[in-house]
Every structure is written in C-alpha cells, then in structure tokens.
Design a protein around this motif. Structure first.
Motif, PDB file in Angstrom:
ATOM      1  N   THR A   1      13.139  11.500  -6.525  1.00 17.07           N
ATOM      2  CA  THR A   1      12.293  11.901  -7.650  1.00 17.07           C
ATOM      3  C   THR A   1      10.820  11.701  -7.295  1.00 17.07           C
ATOM      4  N   VAL A   2      10.064  12.774  -7.368  1.00 15.87           N
ATOM      5  CA  VAL A   2       8.627  12.732  -7.070  1.00 15.87           C
ATOM      6  C   VAL A   2       7.858  13.311  -8.256  1.00 15.87           C
ATOM      7  N   THR A   3       6.574  13.006  -8.290  1.00 12.46           N
ATOM      8  CA  THR A   3       5.720  13.532  -9.357  1.00 12.46           C
ATOM      9  C   THR A   3       4.497  14.211  -8.771  1.00 12.46           C
ATOM     10  N   ILE A   4       4.273  15.443  -9.180  1.00 11.71           N
ATOM     11  CA  ILE A   4       3.028  16.149  -8.862  1.00 11.71           C
ATOM     12  C   ILE A   4       2.119  15.973 -10.080  1.00 11.71           C
ATOM     13  N   TYR A   5       1.150  15.075  -9.975  1.00 11.54           N
ATOM     14  CA  TYR A   5       0.280  14.775 -11.110  1.00 11.54           C
ATOM     15  C   TYR A   5      -0.694  15.923 -11.385  1.00 11.54           C
ATOM     16  N   ASP A   6      -1.136  16.559 -10.300  1.00 10.09           N
ATOM     17  CA  ASP A   6      -2.059  17.680 -10.452  1.00 10.09           C
ATOM     18  C   ASP A   6      -1.922  18.580  -9.232  1.00 10.09           C
TER      19      ASP A   6
ATOM     20  N   LYS B   1      -6.805  11.537   0.171  1.00  9.93           N
ATOM     21  CA  LYS B   1      -6.881  10.267  -0.557  1.00  9.93           C
ATOM     22  C   LYS B   1      -5.566   9.501  -0.461  1.00  9.93           C
ATOM     23  N   VAL B   2      -5.682   8.171  -0.462  1.00 13.83           N
ATOM     24  CA  VAL B   2      -4.548   7.252  -0.641  1.00 13.83           C
ATOM     25  C   VAL B   2      -5.002   6.261  -1.694  1.00 13.83           C
ATOM     26  N   GLY B   3      -4.415   6.332  -2.900  1.00 10.55           N
ATOM     27  CA  GLY B   3      -4.942   5.528  -3.997  1.00 10.55           C
ATOM     28  C   GLY B   3      -6.389   5.907  -4.244  1.00 10.55           C
ATOM     29  N   LYS B   4      -7.283   4.920  -4.285  1.00 12.91           N
ATOM     30  CA  LYS B   4      -8.700   5.223  -4.482  1.00 12.91           C
ATOM     31  C   LYS B   4      -9.451   5.345  -3.154  1.00 12.91           C
ATOM     32  N   PHE B   5      -8.737   5.132  -2.041  1.00 12.51           N
ATOM     33  CA  PHE B   5      -9.360   5.285  -0.731  1.00 12.51           C
ATOM     34  C   PHE B   5      -9.511   6.778  -0.410  1.00 12.51           C
ATOM     35  N   SER B   6     -10.691   7.170   0.058  1.00 13.39           N
ATOM     36  CA  SER B   6     -10.980   8.582   0.290  1.00 13.39           C
ATOM     37  C   SER B   6     -11.327   8.841   1.749  1.00 13.39           C
TER      38      SER B   6
ATOM     39  N   PHE C   1       0.818  -1.214   0.000  1.00 14.59           N
ATOM     40  CA  PHE C   1       0.000   0.000   0.000  1.00 14.59           C
ATOM     41  C   PHE C   1       0.852   1.266   0.000  1.00 14.59           C
ATOM     42  N   GLN C   2       2.114   1.145   0.395  1.00 17.85           N
ATOM     43  CA  GLN C   2       2.954   2.332   0.584  1.00 17.85           C
ATOM     44  C   GLN C   2       3.266   3.068  -0.715  1.00 17.85           C
ATOM     45  N   GLY C   3       3.165   2.389  -1.846  1.00 17.68           N
ATOM     46  CA  GLY C   3       3.489   3.040  -3.112  1.00 17.68           C
ATOM     47  C   GLY C   3       2.325   3.732  -3.788  1.00 17.68           C
ATOM     48  N   LEU C   4       1.144   3.742  -3.140  1.00 23.34           N
ATOM     49  CA  LEU C   4      -0.035   4.359  -3.754  1.00 23.34           C
ATOM     50  C   LEU C   4       0.090   5.881  -3.795  1.00 23.34           C
ATOM     51  N   ASP C   5      -0.515   6.485  -4.817  1.00 26.14           N
ATOM     52  CA  ASP C   5      -0.546   7.941  -4.916  1.00 26.14           C
ATOM     53  C   ASP C   5      -1.302   8.527  -3.722  1.00 26.14           C
ATOM     54  N   LYS C   6      -1.036   9.797  -3.450  1.00 25.25           N
ATOM     55  CA  LYS C   6      -1.705  10.483  -2.345  1.00 25.25           C
ATOM     56  C   LYS C   6      -2.349  11.783  -2.847  1.00 25.25           C
ATOM     57  N   GLU C   7      -3.331  12.261  -2.099  1.00 28.16           N
ATOM     58  CA  GLU C   7      -3.921  13.582  -2.364  1.00 28.16           C
ATOM     59  C   GLU C   7      -4.009  14.335  -1.042  1.00 28.16           C
ATOM     60  N   TYR C   8      -3.644  15.606  -1.088  1.00 28.91           N
ATOM     61  CA  TYR C   8      -3.652  16.456   0.107  1.00 28.91           C
ATOM     62  C   TYR C   8      -4.268  17.817  -0.198  1.00 28.91           C
TER      63      TYR C   8
ATOM     64  N   PRO D   1      -1.372  36.740   3.313  1.00 31.42           N
ATOM     65  CA  PRO D   1      -0.224  35.913   2.891  1.00 31.42           C
ATOM     66  C   PRO D   1      -0.519  34.401   2.827  1.00 31.42           C
ATOM     67  N   PHE D   2      -1.781  34.008   2.978  1.00 29.86           N
ATOM     68  CA  PHE D   2      -2.127  32.588   2.985  1.00 29.86           C
ATOM     69  C   PHE D   2      -2.577  32.109   1.610  1.00 29.86           C
ATOM     70  N   PHE D   3      -2.285  30.869   1.307  1.00 32.79           N
ATOM     71  CA  PHE D   3      -2.784  30.258   0.073  1.00 32.79           C
ATOM     72  C   PHE D   3      -3.054  28.781   0.346  1.00 32.79           C
ATOM     73  N   THR D   4      -4.104  28.245  -0.270  1.00 31.67           N
ATOM     74  CA  THR D   4      -4.504  26.849  -0.064  1.00 31.67           C
ATOM     75  C   THR D   4      -4.506  26.118  -1.398  1.00 31.67           C
ATOM     76  N   ILE D   5      -3.892  24.922  -1.412  1.00 27.16           N
ATOM     77  CA  ILE D   5      -3.782  24.147  -2.644  1.00 27.16           C
ATOM     78  C   ILE D   5      -4.260  22.713  -2.420  1.00 27.16           C
ATOM     79  N   LYS D   6      -4.634  22.069  -3.523  1.00 26.95           N
ATOM     80  CA  LYS D   6      -4.927  20.634  -3.515  1.00 26.95           C
ATOM     81  C   LYS D   6      -3.890  19.972  -4.398  1.00 26.95           C
ATOM     82  N   VAL D   7      -3.266  18.891  -3.887  1.00 27.87           N
ATOM     83  CA  VAL D   7      -2.149  18.255  -4.579  1.00 27.87           C
ATOM     84  C   VAL D   7      -2.394  16.760  -4.740  1.00 27.87           C
ATOM     85  N   HIS D   8      -2.293  16.276  -5.971  1.00 25.48           N
ATOM     86  CA  HIS D   8      -2.297  14.830  -6.246  1.00 25.48           C
ATOM     87  C   HIS D   8      -0.866  14.477  -6.607  1.00 25.48           C
ATOM     88  N   CYS D   9      -0.246  13.602  -5.815  1.00 21.49           N
ATOM     89  CA  CYS D   9       1.190  13.384  -5.970  1.00 21.49           C
ATOM     90  C   CYS D   9       1.575  11.917  -5.788  1.00 21.49           C
ATOM     91  N   SER D  10       2.801  11.616  -6.164  1.00 22.21           N
ATOM     92  CA  SER D  10       3.331  10.267  -5.996  1.00 22.21           C
ATOM     93  C   SER D  10       3.675  10.031  -4.534  1.00 22.21           C
TER      94      SER D  10
END
Length: 293
Positions: free
Chosen positions: A147-152, A199-204, A64-71, A161-170
């Motif tokens: 090496t990492v990948t930011i998919y989106d 998210k972790v993989g398809k788990f939400s 499970f450790q290699g699954l993509d993440k979303e934050y 000075p604040f900003f909020t982002i959503k990140v889908h990454c490796s």
C-alpha cells in the motif's frame, strides 16, 4: 565526524559506488576509516538526492527510511521494457494516439492510496533472493502489492509520446511502476526515460552537494556541510533528561519519565546534546534503543 550529508547523485552510477567514493575521500582527508551509509537507494540510471549517513549516524538509517519522497520523472508512451525503465529491453511496442487531456486525467487519477506491485527488477526479497536476481534468470514470481500513497502528482510537461510529472509520495513507492501503470491505463504502455529524486522528507536536492564537487572539498568544508544527528532527526519528538537520568539512559537502563509523547523519541541531556533514541511505552517507561554517546 558524525551526521548527515546531502549528496546529488549523478546518473549512471550505483548508490553503493557513490557511498564508496565518499568513504574513500573521507579516509584520504582524515587518515582513518569512517563509516558511511545511505538511507535509500536510487536506481543506476536515476539522479538526485541521496541522504548519506556518516559515523554514528549510520546507526540511525532505519529512522530516515520512512520519510516521504518527491521525484520528477519522464515517461515515454508506446513502449514497455522488462525493467520498466530505459535500462531494460523493449518487450512490446504499441501505437499511442491518446489526447493530451485524456493523459492528464489519467495522471491526476493516481493521487490516491492504493496497492502497488513492485517491478520485477527490484530489490524486494522472495524466499531469500532479490527479485532482480530471479528476473535475470527468467523467473518472474508474483510480488506482493504494498500500500502506497501518492500525496500529490503534477504534470510538468507533455510532448507526446513523452510526459513529465512531479510526484510527492510515501516511502516505498516505485516510480517505475507508477509510470507503467499510467501507460497501462492509456492502453499503450510506458517506461521511465528519466528519474530524479528531489526531496526526502524536508531535505531538498537544492541543498545537496554535487558528487564531483564533494570530492574536491576539504575536511573543513565537509564539516560545514554536515547536518548534526539531532537536527537531521527533526521529525522525531524529543525528551530532555535531568542529570543522573541521562547517565541511566546511557547505561541502557529503563525508567519512568514525564512526557506528552509516546513511541519513538530522540533523547537529549540538559545541554541539548543528543544522547540517542528511545521509546516511551504506554506506561511512560523510557526504553533506550540507540545510545550514541
């Protein structure tokens, strides 16, 4: 009790504390010790999805450790902390007069694959020691980039000075480092104010149970929430063995199979029950890796 639980970790507790709370609750309900683990930590100050392994599923953590993440993450520009997050000490302050449009361009430029250097306060090992252990002693050896990948990457809000982002990454991407890198490109620095794993993989996290609610659940409620090991390993191809071959697999024997898949597979019997994890080699020999029955 074997399978996967999705738990929504609250802020300001460690991942290990969460695991121990779950373990104690399961022992209280069942009267026996049940193995409990997780497939990836969240920082103390962070909240969100924890994929918890229960029983025999604790033997499957590595898959499970290699699954993509979303934050989702909120950064504050103009300040830099030693930990890259709100838990650390502010070590530098700078004026920040960046325009919103310029900040947007910088954020969106991180949709790429690139070498990222882990933060000094991380669990990375250096000569047998954790990086954070060395950092607490004032030592800051240079960590090797990964090496990492930011998919989106999307901007949810800017209220300087604040900003909020959503990140889908490796897997292996440090959001604390990402926020700092964004801050570095603006010329005024930044640190993480708020971090939530969604998210972790398809788990939400939308399907996760709040920790407080979990600790009120009955054994029947928990079994209803438990995701079977077979279903949890949705990302692995499967192979179904005929009778007698399943017994050979369970005895740890290698044998030739007919399969279009190669590499790591989940192995089922004719009833569709999960027997374990195997590896199909180039010569189509199935090698048992984990026998779970």
């Amino acid at each position: 009790m074997n399978g996967i639980l999705l738990i929504d970790k609250p802020e300001n507790i460690t991942s290990n504390y969460l695991v121990q709370k779950i373990k104690r609750h399961l022992k209280k309900l069942t009267g026996k010790e049940i193995k409990v683990g997780h497939t990836g930590t969240l920082d103390y100050f962070a909240s969100g999805l924890m994929v918890i392994t229960v029983g025999k599923a604790t033997r499957l953590t590595e898959y499970f450790q290699g699954l993509d993440k979303e934050y989702t993450a909120t950064g504050e520009l103009g300040k830099i902390t030693d930990t890259y997050d709100r838990q650390g000490k502010i070590i530098e302050k700078k004026e920040c007069n960046i325009a919103k449009e310029d900040l947007k361009k910088i954020v969106l430029s991180f949709k790429k694959t690139y070498p990222q250097i882990p933060p000094p306060y991380s669990a990375k090992r250096i000569d047998g020691k954790r990086a954070y252990q060395l950092a607490k002693k004032g030592l800051h050896p240079r960590l090797k980039p990964k090496t990492v990948t930011i998919y989106d990457i999307r901007i949810l809000d800017i209220n300087l000075p604040f900003f909020t982002i959503k990140v889908h990454c490796s897997s292996g991407t440090y959001i604390r480092t990402l926020i700092k890198e964004i801050g570095d490109m603006t010329g005024c620095g930044a640190y993480v104010v708020k971090l939530r794993r969604t998210k972790v993989g398809k788990f939400s996290v939308e399907d996760a149970t709040d920790l407080h609610d979990f600790l009120q659940m009955t054994q029947k409620d928990i079994k209803h929430k438990l995701i079977s090991m077979k279903d949890a390993l949705y990302f692995l191809p499967e192979i179904m063995l005929d009778y007698e071959f399943d017994e050979r697999f369970m005895k740890g024997q290698r044998f030739k199979v007919r399969s279009e898949s190669k590499g790591i597979v989940k192995v089922l019997n004719r009833k569709g029950e999960l027997l374990g994890i195997g590896k199909i080699r180039e010569d189509y020999i199935l090698q048992p890796l984990k026998v779970l029955v």
